[in-house]
Design a protein around this motif. Structure first.
Motif, mmCIF file in Angstrom:
data_model
loop_
_atom_site.group_PDB
_atom_site.id
_atom_site.type_symbol
_atom_site.label_atom_id
_atom_site.label_comp_id
_atom_site.label_asym_id
_atom_site.label_seq_id
_atom_site.Cartn_x
_atom_site.Cartn_y
_atom_site.Cartn_z
ATOM 1 N N PHE A 1 0.851 -1.190 0.000
ATOM 2 C CA PHE A 1 0.000 0.000 0.000
ATOM 3 C C PHE A 1 0.885 1.238 0.000
ATOM 4 N N ALA A 2 0.487 2.219 -0.802
ATOM 5 C CA ALA A 2 1.182 3.505 -0.739
ATOM 6 C C ALA A 2 0.628 4.254 0.465
ATOM 7 N N THR A 3 1.486 4.600 1.416
ATOM 8 C CA THR A 3 1.029 5.357 2.589
ATOM 9 C C THR A 3 1.880 6.622 2.715
ATOM 10 N N GLU A 4 1.441 7.517 3.602
ATOM 11 C CA GLU A 4 2.195 8.763 3.772
ATOM 12 C C GLU A 4 3.613 8.495 4.247
ATOM 13 N N GLY A 5 3.770 7.433 5.039
ATOM 14 C CA GLY A 5 5.094 7.111 5.576
ATOM 15 C C GLY A 5 5.957 6.302 4.622
ATOM 16 N N GLY A 6 5.455 5.965 3.438
ATOM 17 C CA GLY A 6 6.208 5.143 2.476
ATOM 18 C C GLY A 6 5.385 3.945 2.048
ATOM 19 N N THR A 7 6.020 3.023 1.331
ATOM 20 C CA THR A 7 5.299 1.847 0.841
ATOM 21 C C THR A 7 5.244 0.778 1.930
ATOM 22 N N ALA A 8 4.026 0.406 2.322
ATOM 23 C CA ALA A 8 3.868 -0.642 3.340
ATOM 24 C C ALA A 8 3.768 -1.986 2.624
ATOM 25 N N LYS A 9 4.746 -2.873 2.915
ATOM 26 C CA LYS A 9 4.751 -4.198 2.251
ATOM 27 C C LYS A 9 3.885 -5.122 3.102
ATOM 28 N N VAL A 10 2.593 -5.067 2.854
ATOM 29 C CA VAL A 10 1.620 -5.676 3.773
ATOM 30 C C VAL A 10 1.549 -7.196 3.610
ATOM 31 N N LEU A 11 1.497 -7.696 2.388
ATOM 32 C CA LEU A 11 1.568 -9.151 2.197
ATOM 33 C C LEU A 11 2.903 -9.455 1.537
ATOM 34 N N ASP A 12 3.703 -10.286 2.196
ATOM 35 C CA ASP A 12 5.052 -10.556 1.717
ATOM 36 C C ASP A 12 5.123 -11.971 1.165
ATOM 37 N N ARG A 13 4.716 -12.114 -0.074
ATOM 38 C CA ARG A 13 4.719 -13.425 -0.772
ATOM 39 C C ARG A 13 4.060 -14.503 0.088
ATOM 40 N N VAL A 14 2.800 -14.250 0.352
ATOM 41 C CA VAL A 14 2.047 -15.098 1.270
ATOM 42 C C VAL A 14 1.434 -16.312 0.550
ATOM 43 N N ASN A 15 1.272 -17.404 1.275
ATOM 44 C CA ASN A 15 0.668 -18.631 0.728
ATOM 45 C C ASN A 15 -0.545 -19.039 1.564
ATOM 46 N N LEU A 16 -1.519 -19.619 0.878
ATOM 47 C CA LEU A 16 -2.711 -20.094 1.583
ATOM 48 C C LEU A 16 -3.373 -21.170 0.721
ATOM 49 N N THR A 17 -3.789 -22.261 1.362
ATOM 50 C CA THR A 17 -4.474 -23.317 0.609
ATOM 51 C C THR A 17 -5.790 -23.649 1.293
ATOM 52 N N ILE A 18 -6.857 -23.773 0.502
ATOM 53 C CA ILE A 18 -8.155 -24.193 1.049
ATOM 54 C C ILE A 18 -8.669 -25.350 0.206
ATOM 55 N N GLY A 19 -9.000 -26.459 0.877
ATOM 56 C CA GLY A 19 -9.567 -27.601 0.162
ATOM 57 C C GLY A 19 -11.071 -27.402 -0.035
ATOM 58 N N ARG A 20 -11.643 -28.138 -0.969
ATOM 59 C CA ARG A 20 -13.097 -28.045 -1.187
ATOM 60 C C ARG A 20 -13.838 -28.426 0.089
ATOM 61 N N GLY A 21 -14.775 -27.601 0.487
ATOM 62 C CA GLY A 21 -15.593 -27.902 1.670
ATOM 63 C C GLY A 21 -14.866 -27.740 2.996
ATOM 64 N N GLN A 22 -13.654 -27.241 2.944
ATOM 65 C CA GLN A 22 -12.863 -27.144 4.184
ATOM 66 C C GLN A 22 -13.103 -25.797 4.887
ATOM 67 N N ILE A 23 -13.056 -25.824 6.216
ATOM 68 C CA ILE A 23 -13.168 -24.574 6.976
ATOM 69 C C ILE A 23 -11.778 -24.202 7.473
ATOM 70 N N VAL A 24 -11.255 -23.125 6.928
ATOM 71 C CA VAL A 24 -9.874 -22.742 7.219
ATOM 72 C C VAL A 24 -9.854 -21.462 8.043
ATOM 73 N N GLY A 25 -9.138 -21.500 9.139
ATOM 74 C CA GLY A 25 -8.993 -20.310 9.985
ATOM 75 C C GLY A 25 -7.732 -19.562 9.597
ATOM 76 N N LEU A 26 -7.890 -18.281 9.269
ATOM 77 C CA LEU A 26 -6.731 -17.418 9.005
ATOM 78 C C LEU A 26 -6.554 -16.580 10.263
ATOM 79 N N VAL A 27 -5.536 -16.944 11.045
ATOM 80 C CA VAL A 27 -5.425 -16.395 12.390
ATOM 81 C C VAL A 27 -4.215 -15.478 12.495
ATOM 82 N N GLY A 28 -4.392 -14.355 13.163
ATOM 83 C CA GLY A 28 -3.248 -13.474 13.388
ATOM 84 C C GLY A 28 -3.690 -12.220 14.114
ATOM 85 N N GLU A 29 -2.702 -11.557 14.722
ATOM 86 C CA GLU A 29 -3.010 -10.330 15.465
ATOM 87 C C GLU A 29 -3.513 -9.254 14.501
ATOM 88 N N SER A 30 -4.194 -8.285 15.059
ATOM 89 C CA SER A 30 -4.706 -7.175 14.265
ATOM 90 C C SER A 30 -3.556 -6.513 13.496
#
Ligand SMILES: Nc1ncnc2c1ncn2[C@@H]1O[C@H](COP(=O)(O)OP(=O)(O)O)[C@@H](O)[C@H]1O
Ligand code: SF4
Ligand SMILES: [Mg+2]
Length: 348
Positions: free
Chosen positions: A15-44
């Motif tokens: 994201f372009a922000t006033e303080g510079g470019t925030a590299k918010v997602l850093d080559r992130v991976n995620l897999t969800i199977g069909r019918g699966q309930i996946v929790g994406l957990v992390g601090e705010s």
């Protein structure tokens, strides 16, 4: 047809922000199977909503930039699908969304019924993909026969989410129903289009604890019964433990650990995850925190983004970014020195 429904690989979003470019997602991976309930957990602030919005294709155009990666949904890379097709056949149809704040999602000046029927006019499963993809008059015209079928479908779905007297609910305005009822309506709307995936972004944070538990149970029950996959974001591991088949933990824009729930809670292997599990309230009501602060995403730490807070950090952690690797069956960790022992205070 593969068993995988969604596969996000190496997704980088800034994201372009006033303080510079925030590299918010850093080559992130995620897999969800069909019918699966996946929790994406992390601090705010770790990037859960940004990842959810990337999948839905609704990142803010003026400030967000996708640097690299792929989002393969049902064998098609959504980053390469043209925006009009994405809007007509994927977003709100094959992938639907339950927001954190159900009140903000309703227009206060129209009845609930008119808003749900408007959704059905555009996104009803009565329209096949070819019809929905055609531009022009067809999807906008809600013919009498389809209107009746859609309305019947809506009434049945309101009963399925256990809303009493569905006819009366449809005649009400959003402020005339409770927060819990609004979130039940959101679940109903998310299921009405017969999606393959529901993205629920902290769907119960605004509700009180007893209602939260009921809504989550309902979401799990309905999604499982219909074979719909759910990506459920939360900052609370205890909540994820209640309803998820699989857990992905994020920290500062990177996925740190991905595993089936059982393996994850029995053998958490990433130092951050292990600390996070010990951060849950203990039996005597105490809380074991993680020392240090969440890093700036404008100038994130080099190497492992968790290294300034990690008790196991060595030289390599401070200079080279760890890549995800297997530590068990279907259990992936992004760390040079995974933890092997069971945490002292795992979720009960
Ligand atoms: N539109 C935006 N412009 C600038 N920064 C943003 C924007 N949206 C999110 N961010 C930043 O991205 C980071 C991750 O935010 P978010 O994805 O909302 O995290 P989470 O959902 O895990 O709380 C935060 O530092 C946030 O300030
Ligand atoms: S890579 Fe190093 S710093 Fe990062 S979590 Fe693992 S041990 Fe800690
Ligand atoms: Mg969020």
């Amino acid at each position: 047809m593969t068993a995988e429904l969604l596969r996000v690989r190496d997704l980088a979003v800034s994201f372009a922000t006033e303080g510079g470019t925030a590299k918010v997602l850093d080559r992130v991976n995620l897999t969800i199977g069909r019918g699966q309930i996946v929790g994406l957990v992390g601090e705010s602030g770790c990037g859960k909503t940004t990842l959810a919005r990337s999948i839905l294709g609704v990142l803010p155009r003026n400030s967000a930039q996708i640097g690299s990666g792929s989002i393969v949904f049902d064998d098609a890379d959504l980053l390469k699908v043209d925006p009009a097709t994405l809007e007509r056949t994927v977003r709100g149809r094959q992938i639907s969304f339950i927001p954190q704040d159900p009140y903000g999602s309703f227009n206060p000046v129209f009845t609930i019924g008119s808003q749900i029927m408007e959704l059905m006019k555009w996104k009803s499963p009565e329209l096949n993909d070819r019809q929905a993809a055609r531009s022009g008059w067809l999807p906008r015209f809600h013919g009498r026969q389809r209107y009746r079928a859609d309305r019947q479908r809506v009434l049945e779905m309101l009963a399925a989410v256990q809303l009493p007297n569905p006819d009366a609910i449809l005649a009400k305005y959003p402020h005339e129903v409770s927060g819990g009822q609004r979130q039940r309506l959101m679940i109903a709307m998310a299921l009405l289009t017969e999606p393959k995936l529901i993205i629920a972004d902290e769907p119960t944070t605004a509700l009180d604890v007893t209602i939260q538990a009921q809504i989550l149970k309902l979401l799990r029950q309905l999604a499982t019964g219909r074979g719909v996959a759910v990506l459920f974001t939360t900052h609370d591991l205890g909540t994820a433990y209640e309803i998820c088949d699989r857990i992905t933990v994020m920290y500062a824009g990177q996925e740190m650990e991905e595993a089936p729930s059982e393996g994850f809670f029995n053998r958490p292997s990433h130092p951050y995850t292990s600390r996070l599990l010990r951060s849950l309230p203990s039996n005597d009501g105490g809380l074991v925190g993680i020392p240090g602060e969440i890093p700036s995403l404008v100038n994130p730490p080099i190497g492992c983004r968790f290294h300034p807070r990690c008790e196991y950090a060595t030289e390599i952690c401070c200079s080279q970014r760890p890549e995800p690797h297997d530590v068990g069956v279907d259990h992936v960790v992004r760390c040079y020195h995974p933890v092997t022992e069971k945490p002292k205070q795992a979720v009960q």
